[in-house]
Scaffold this motif. Structure first.
Motif, PDB file in Angstrom:
ATOM      1  N   LYS A  64      25.777  -3.057  65.205  1.00 16.73           N
ATOM      2  CA  LYS A  64      25.469  -1.881  66.029  1.00 16.73           C
ATOM      3  C   LYS A  64      24.123  -2.024  66.727  1.00 16.73           C
ATOM      4  O   LYS A  64      23.412  -1.048  66.955  1.00 16.73           O
ATOM      5  N   THR A  65      23.783  -3.267  67.049  1.00 15.20           N
ATOM      6  CA  THR A  65      22.522  -3.546  67.734  1.00 15.20           C
ATOM      7  C   THR A  65      22.825  -3.988  69.150  1.00 15.20           C
ATOM      8  O   THR A  65      23.667  -4.865  69.372  1.00 15.20           O
TER       9      THR A  65
ATOM     10  N   GLY B 112      19.870 -11.945  57.347  1.00 15.04           N
ATOM     11  CA  GLY B 112      20.869 -10.879  57.371  1.00 15.04           C
ATOM     12  C   GLY B 112      22.307 -11.346  57.237  1.00 15.04           C
ATOM     13  O   GLY B 112      23.126 -10.695  56.588  1.00 15.04           O
ATOM     14  N   ASP B 113      22.642 -12.506  57.828  1.00 15.92           N
ATOM     15  CA  ASP B 113      24.030 -12.986  57.792  1.00 15.92           C
ATOM     16  C   ASP B 113      24.442 -13.513  56.428  1.00 15.92           C
ATOM     17  O   ASP B 113      25.617 -13.834  56.221  1.00 15.92           O
TER      18      ASP B 113
ATOM     19  N   ILE C  82       7.776  -5.351  64.265  1.00 12.88           N
ATOM     20  CA  ILE C  82       8.350  -6.686  64.451  1.00 12.88           C
ATOM     21  C   ILE C  82       9.312  -6.951  63.295  1.00 12.88           C
ATOM     22  O   ILE C  82       8.914  -6.964  62.136  1.00 12.88           O
ATOM     23  N   GLU C  83      10.576  -7.145  63.628  1.00 12.52           N
ATOM     24  CA  GLU C  83      11.631  -7.330  62.628  1.00 12.52           C
ATOM     25  C   GLU C  83      12.014  -8.799  62.521  1.00 12.52           C
ATOM     26  O   GLU C  83      12.355  -9.436  63.518  1.00 12.52           O
TER      27      GLU C  83
ATOM     28  N   SER D 145      22.830  -3.224  58.956  1.00 11.86           N
ATOM     29  CA  SER D 145      22.222  -2.713  60.183  1.00 11.86           C
ATOM     30  C   SER D 145      20.816  -3.277  60.332  1.00 11.86           C
ATOM     31  O   SER D 145      20.153  -3.614  59.352  1.00 11.86           O
ATOM     32  N   THR D 146      20.375  -3.400  61.550  1.00 13.74           N
ATOM     33  CA  THR D 146      19.028  -3.884  61.833  1.00 13.74           C
ATOM     34  C   THR D 146      18.108  -2.711  62.131  1.00 13.74           C
ATOM     35  O   THR D 146      18.568  -1.591  62.417  1.00 13.74           O
TER      36      THR D 146
END
Length: 476
Positions: free
Chosen positions: A169-170, A291-292, A285-286, A301-302
């Motif tokens: 959803k990004t 995540g994968d 800053i992410e 979600s990010t």
């Protein structure tokens, strides 16, 4: 003015190369003709160089083949061109002194089992598929290696990354993604785009030691915010810090499968964090490198998903999930895109195109998702096996995290143990670990260690863990 004859200067030049290991036994010395061309010397001078090296016992002439390096009993001391002094044993590499001392000690040791790595074992990556794609790309465009790539990267790969982001959803705009040399360069670019030397940047505590090195190399002040292995960064502590007298210019977080904690921030916390930073004009800053690798089929979600003000800079890479040797990452910098693009061009130009084409071709196929499912399943098993063995072999009172994905375990030792002493004792028997001290500028984690689970469990790994347990029990 150097009065040493030219032929002897060149001979010393090659002797230095042999001493340093640049030229190795059995390798061919440049031919007489090539030596004349590269050093702009006459035929007689080039011949004298070879004779001098022969006299020193380092050169062997082979009929119809050329001159080759041989290993003499002893190398002569240089006559006029001294070797550079060796680095003092107390010197360190890199910026962050404690991290660098650990890296230096590890480089000097003979490593038999490496628990310090956050990567998977090579056999778990789809190397044959990537190799085939590399060959196909070269066959399709034989001039590929003769062309420079775009600063922002290959458009086909950027399109694939933007489409894949939709599953979280990004919304990433392909044209505003910049391909980088891993997440390290992406974070460097993000920080250089939004800060100046002397600014204050907040990080989770503990955090990946590479971030501390980046921050110190950019002359940025660091504020550490407590984080837990359950929910990540402590939002109450962060809010107090943001409300304090010191301006926090940026915050770097790893919300999904944090390194080293393995934590996953709940969605409510992610939304609150994005809002807090926007309210206080602090750039968020992410780093979404891991995540994968989450266990679940449902993507995480990010932070970027919750971003309504374009205040989140999204960084990620494929180093841990697909191919460490390719080192591909990317950054979506939002309103800072133009500055990041300029900095990227000034810093390293574009990444090479061949690997981008090979990776993009694989990632757009269903095979990529099948590969990720297999990898996640394998890592789940490996983490469980490692955790059970650590519990079995390490001293009573040891606690191990239970991350829901990734390649890392964060291990808390009984407080009487020093992770740095543990690290050095383990190195003596060829086992490498990551001491907790390097994940913070404080002393809060001196009894923690980070353990990598990227290799399939084996008798050799089991024996190494048993050995580590004996070291700890002996220290206790």
């Amino acid at each position: 003015m150097n009065t040493t004859p030219l032929y002897r200067q060149l001979a010393n030049h090659y002797l230095d190369a042999i001493r340093s290991g640049t030229l190795k036994t059995g390798e061919r010395l440049p031919s007489i003709r090539l030596m004349m061309e590269k050093h702009a010397v006459s035929l007689s001078t080039a011949v004298q160089v070879c004779r001098e090296l022969e006299d020193c016992g380092v050169l062997e002439a082979r009929p119809r083949s050329g001159n080759y390096i041989r290993q003499p009993d002893t190398l002569p001391k240089p006559t006029s061109i001294p070797l550079p002094p060796t680095m003092d044993s107390g010197a360190y590499i890199g910026i962050h002194e404690q991290v660098s001392s650990v890296l230096k000690a590890s480089q000097r040791a003979t490593i038999k089992v490496n628990f310090a790595s956050a990567y998977c074992a090579a056999e778990l990556y789809p190397l044959k598929t990537l190799q085939d794609n590399l060959i196909k790309s070269l066959r399709y465009d034989s001039h590929l290696l003769g062309a420079t790539g775009s600063t922002c990267g290959n458009s086909a790969l950027r399109n694939v990354l933007a489409r894949r982001a939709l599953t979280t959803k990004t919304h990433l705009v392909a044209e505003r993604i910049v391909i980088t040399h891993g997440a390290t360069e992406a974070i460097n670019l993000a920080l250089r785009a939004v800060t100046q030397p002397g600014d204050t940047v907040a990080v989770e505590s503990p955090t990946f030691y590479g971030l501390l090195q980046i921050l110190e190399s950019l002359n940025l002040r660091v504020m550490e915010v407590p984080a837990s292995a359950h929910t990540g960064i402590n939002l109450a502590a962060l809010q107090l810090l943001l409300q304090g007298p010191e301006r926090i210019k940026a915050l770097i977080v790893i919300p999904n499968l944090h390194n080293p904690l393995g934590s996953i921030m709940p969605d409510a916390n992610k939304a609150r964090l994005v809002m807090l930073c926007a309210e206080h004009d602090t750039v968020l800053i992410e780093d979404d490198t891991y995540g994968d690798l989450v266990d679940t089929e449902q993507p995480l979600s990010t932070l970027k998903h919750w971003d309504q003000t374009d205040n989140v800079i999204y960084c990620a890479s494929l180093n841990k999930t697909l191919a460490p040797g390719i080192r591909l990452g990317w950054i979506s910098a939002g309103k800072w895109h133009d500055r990041v693009e300029m900095l990227k061009h000034a810093q390293s130009r574009g990444c090479e195109t061949l690997s981008q084409l090979a990776v993009g071709a694989f990632m757009k196929t269903p095979s990529y998702e099948r590969y990720l499912r297999r990898l996640r399943k394998t890592l789940t098993l490996q983490r469980r096996q490692m955790s059970e063995s650590i519990t079995r072999y390490f001293p009573l009172g040891t606690r191990v995290t239970n991350p829901q994905g990734g390649t890392l375990l964060w291990v808390e030792l009984p407080r009487r143990h020093s992770s740095m002493a543990f690290f050095h004792e383990a190195l003596k028997v060829g086992i490498q670990i990551s001491p907790g001290d390097i994940f913070s500028n404080t002393r809060h984690f001196d009894h923690f260690v980070r353990m990598g689970c990227g290799a399939p469990y084996s008798p050799r790994i089991d024996e190494a863990l048993e050995t580590l347990g004996k070291i700890l029990k002996h220290q206790g």
